[in-house]
Design an enzyme around this catalytic site. Structure first.
Site, short mmCIF file in Angstrom:
data_model
loop_
_atom_site.label_atom_id
_atom_site.label_comp_id
_atom_site.label_asym_id
_atom_site.label_seq_id
_atom_site.Cartn_x
_atom_site.Cartn_y
_atom_site.Cartn_z
N ASN A 154 -9.01 -2.57 -9.28
CA ASN A 154 -7.64 -2.12 -8.98
C ASN A 154 -6.58 -2.72 -9.92
OD1 ASN A 154 -8.20 -4.61 -7.71
ND2 ASN A 154 -6.59 -4.30 -6.20
N GLU A 253 -11.19 -14.17 -3.35
CA GLU A 253 -9.96 -13.45 -3.01
C GLU A 253 -10.40 -12.07 -2.57
OE1 GLU A 253 -7.35 -11.18 -2.50
OE2 GLU A 253 -7.09 -10.92 -4.66
N CYS A 287 -4.70 -5.42 -2.78
CA CYS A 287 -5.13 -6.17 -1.60
C CYS A 287 -3.96 -6.64 -0.75
CB CYS A 287 -5.99 -7.35 -2.02
SG CYS A 287 -5.20 -8.45 -3.21
#
Length: 486
Positions: A154, A253, A287
């Site tokens: 992303n 993460e 995210c």
């Protein structure tokens, strides 16, 4: 693609080469479907070569003069500035990012490298007293050795560099495995930048491959001392398990289900702007995106109407068009997952106040209202331009709704009383909360990371310095010590 057209290769020991794996990977433009690059996947042998070479050169790199390391970091930034438009073009073509997204990501990368450039002069130690006569205790900060970095699709340029630059700057060698759909932006383009900046051969390796080729070997290989992974919670849990079995330090993460809370005393117009930015930037493929917007009933109707009106103005389509706000999702699988989750929301009774069309990989905005915490759309991460709006009657209910999630990455609170906002933030189970701002924030000198299923560890600033180094205790006995027996 100009100067980046050759980057459909592996980068091992400073050599651009084809992989030796069986799989052939096609890298396609998610909007047009055009094939950008075709390359052979790295094999287990390629991975071994990358790790072993990194291990061989790391000790010399760790001894490099800190000013030399700083200059390499500075040259990397200069190279990016000189090739700015080509980097923007790559982000648009390979990721489907809009021009706005590309500029945003490049800014994040630039700031991260600049922060990392300070690390060579921050590798400080200390001298500590001892209860033993004549002893001096020295504590040194040293690199962990070799760091394995796995990055997602992303924000691949930034989320690779977020670990790569600090790890290199603290004297480590790095082996980077980008997502196969973003091998250039998340991998070989970074290798090219540091190659041009003068990084010695072998200090940074890039291997692009698939799990079918290497299995868990990237993580359980004996060489890397630390693994830094950014991606889904499901994969992150597996990586954490494999790394722990091999006693490796791991930084994870992972996913998010961030909540943006709008209290009754909020500036509604401003909260609407923050909420739209927090959900629809890069098609919601972040995210930290606000999956859930939790609004007090006193301002709910006003907020929802203004929010819907603003979302309806967002242009969707070709990310190469400078007016486009919402471009394509990364691939058909992500589109189908999104469609399935939208249909599940309708089935569970949520109201699709706005429901756009699906055109190829472009999913137009969807706004759900009448959402309750038990619904699937309130509990799963939407990696798409879809948002769930929830009504609450009190501050306490807003906090409860926000915490009713297995994730805890980011969040935001909107209120005219910043102290009230801070008190609410303290009660939210999330690694990061922003008062009167969006949920999407990442600054190079401030701790970044989540709790619960959103990850383990913190990066950026002194936390990255800590993550990619370890301490070594060296004691010196200046006078002869009296031992209890001889």
């Amino acid at each position: 693609m100009s100067m980046y057209s050759q980057l459909d290769s592996q980068y091992i020991n400073g050599v651009w080469k084809d992989g030796n794996g069986k799989a052939t990977i096609q890298n396609t433009n998610p909007y047009s479907g055009e094939v950008i690059a075709t390359y052979r996947a790295a094999s287990l042998q390629d991975l071994d070569d990358a790790y072993e070479t990194a291990q061989e050169v790391q000790k010399a790199w760790a001894k490099e003069n800190p000013i030399t390391v700083q200059r390499i970091m500075d040259k990397a930034v200069t190279y990016m500035e000189e090739n700015h438009e080509e980097i923007v073009d790559i982000i648009i073509q390979e990721i489907g990012g809009t021009r706005l997204k590309a500029e945003f990501e490049i800014g994040l990368v630039t700031n991260m490298i600049k922060e990392a450039s300070s690390f060579p002069m921050r590798m400080s130690g200390s001298i500590l007293p001892s209860p033993i006569d004549g002893k001096e205790n020295r504590v040194y900060r040293v690199p962990v050795g070799v760091v394995g970095v796995i990055s997602p699709f992303n924000f691949p340029f930034f989320l690779s560099m977020k670990s790569v630059a600090p790890a290199l700057a603290t004297g480590n060698a790095v082996v980077l495995k980008p997502h196969e759909h973003t091998a250039i932006t998340g991998g070989t383009m970074i290798a090219k930048i540091f190659e041009e900046a003068g990084l010695p051969k072998g200090v940074l390796q890039v291997v692009t491959t698939e799990i079918s080729e290497i299995g868990d070997r990237f993580v359980d290989h004996p060489v890397p001392a630390a693994i830094s992974f950014t991606g889904s919670t499901k994969v992150g849990k597996h990586i954490g398990e494999v790394a722990s079995r091999n006693l490796k330090e791991v930084h994870l993460e992972l996913g998010g289900n961030s909540a943006l809370i709008v209290l009754e005393d909020a500036d509604v117009d401003y909260a609407v702007s923050a909420g739209v930015f927090s959900r629809f930037t890069h098609q919601g493929q972040i995210c930290m995106s606000a999956n859930r917007i939790i609004v007090h009933e006193d301002v709910y109707d006003e907020f929802v109407q203004k929010y819907a009106d603003k979302v309806k103005t967002l242009t969707c389509g070709d990310p190469a068009d400078s007016s486009t706000i919402i471009g394509p999702l990364i691939n058909e699988r992500q589109v189908q997952n999104t469609v399935n989750l939208i249909e599940k929301g309708v089935e569970e009774g949520a109201h699709p106040l706005v429901r756009g069309q699906v055109n190829g990989n472009v999913v137009e905005p969807v706004i759900f209202t009448e959402v309750t915490p038990d619904m699937q759309i309130a509990n799963e991460e939407f990696f798409a331009p879809v948002v769930a709006i929830m009504k609450v009657s009190s501050e306490e209910q807003a906090i409860a709704y926000a915490n009713a999630s297995s994730y805890g990455l980011s969040g935001a609170v909107h209120t005219s009383d910043v102290n009230r906002g801070a008190e609410v933030a303290k009660q939210l189970e999330s690694g990061m909360i922003h008062i009167n701002d969006g949920t999407i924030n990442d600054e190079p000198n401030v701790a970044f990371g989540g709790v619960k299923n959103s990850g383990v560890g913190r990066l950026n600033g002194e936390w990255s310095l800590e993550a990619f180094t370890t301490t070594k205790w060296i004691s010196i006995q200046h006078t002869k010590r009296q031992f209890p027996y001889s």
